[in-house]
Design an enzyme around this catalytic site. Structure first.
Site, mmCIF file in Angstrom:
data_model
loop_
_atom_site.group_PDB
_atom_site.id
_atom_site.type_symbol
_atom_site.label_atom_id
_atom_site.label_comp_id
_atom_site.label_asym_id
_atom_site.label_seq_id
_atom_site.Cartn_x
_atom_site.Cartn_y
_atom_site.Cartn_z
ATOM 1 C CD GLU A 1 -37.797 -17.606 13.363
ATOM 2 O OE1 GLU A 1 -38.366 -18.657 13.009
ATOM 3 O OE2 GLU A 1 -36.729 -17.189 12.846
ATOM 4 C CG HIS B 1 -36.774 -10.155 9.048
ATOM 5 N ND1 HIS B 1 -35.638 -9.657 9.651
ATOM 6 C CD2 HIS B 1 -37.103 -11.276 9.743
ATOM 7 C CE1 HIS B 1 -35.285 -10.423 10.657
ATOM 8 N NE2 HIS B 1 -36.160 -11.422 10.739
#
Length: 204
Positions: A87, A16
């Site tokens: 994550e 990202h």
């Protein structure tokens, strides 16, 4: 050129764009931060690169920073949420940078120290393996939008040929925001074909 799905998938790892915490170095897992203005520019710069590639499977972390990157990169409409792309859960260290943590724990290292209230490295590696298994089952070219540590661990597991212990190799793989990495094959061997490449608009 159309890509024919096979049992030897090619995994495109797309990190990202920038967030406030990625810019400051704070560990960011479940905190659902948006992209910064620069992060949105980074994500948009991915679009012309990814437009040249035909993907057979598109998966994204549930976090908005990954989904927003996929949207700005032009592929969000066909992307599926994959929970295993979240994550690393940093537990009590969420939102803190390594220098901040080392004020209290001088020898702390995310790769080797206990993560109180979060995940161990083997647990994250198991999630990475689940993503690989899904891509292996689907075949073809797979685009994954997610985060630095899960991708670094996933790459380690990939070249470890399914050995979760290989996730520790990720410590040696730096990964920039809005970067593209590709995991593929050389004959029968799993390889890292490309790593930490920035789109041309960001490379200068």
């Amino acid at each position: 050129m159309a890509n024919t799905p096979s049992t030897r998938p090619e995994l495109w790892l797309i990190r990202h764009g920038e967030t406030e915490w990625s810019r400051s170095g704070a560990h960011t897992s479940f905190t659902d931060l948006p992209l910064t203005e620069h992060g949105r520019e980074q994500a948009a710069a991915l679009a012309p690169v990814l437009a040249q590639v035909q993907f057979d499977l598109l998966l994204t972390s549930p976090r908005q920073r990954a989904q927003e990157t996929a949207r700005l990169a032009g592929v969000h409409t066909s992307a599926e949420i994959e929970l295993n792309l979240q994550e690393w859960n940093y537990g009590e260290f969420e939102g803190k940078s390594t220098p901040e943590i080392r004020e209290a724990l001088p020898d702390w290292n995310v790769w080797r120290s206990p993560i109180t209230g979060g995940e161990s490295l083997p647990q994250v590696a198991a999630r990475a393996q689940a993503v690989i298994d899904r891509c292996m089952q689907h075949g073809g070219r797979c685009a994954l939008f997610a985060h630095a540590h899960i991708f670094r661990i996933l790459a380690g597991v990939w070249i470890g040929s399914g050995n979760a212990q290989g996730g520790a190799l990720g410590e040696h793989l730096a990964l920039s925001t809005a970067s593209i990495s590709v995991l593929g094959w050389e004959r029968d061997t799993r390889v890292i074909s490309r790593w930490n490449e920035l789109p041309p608009a960001l490379a200068n």
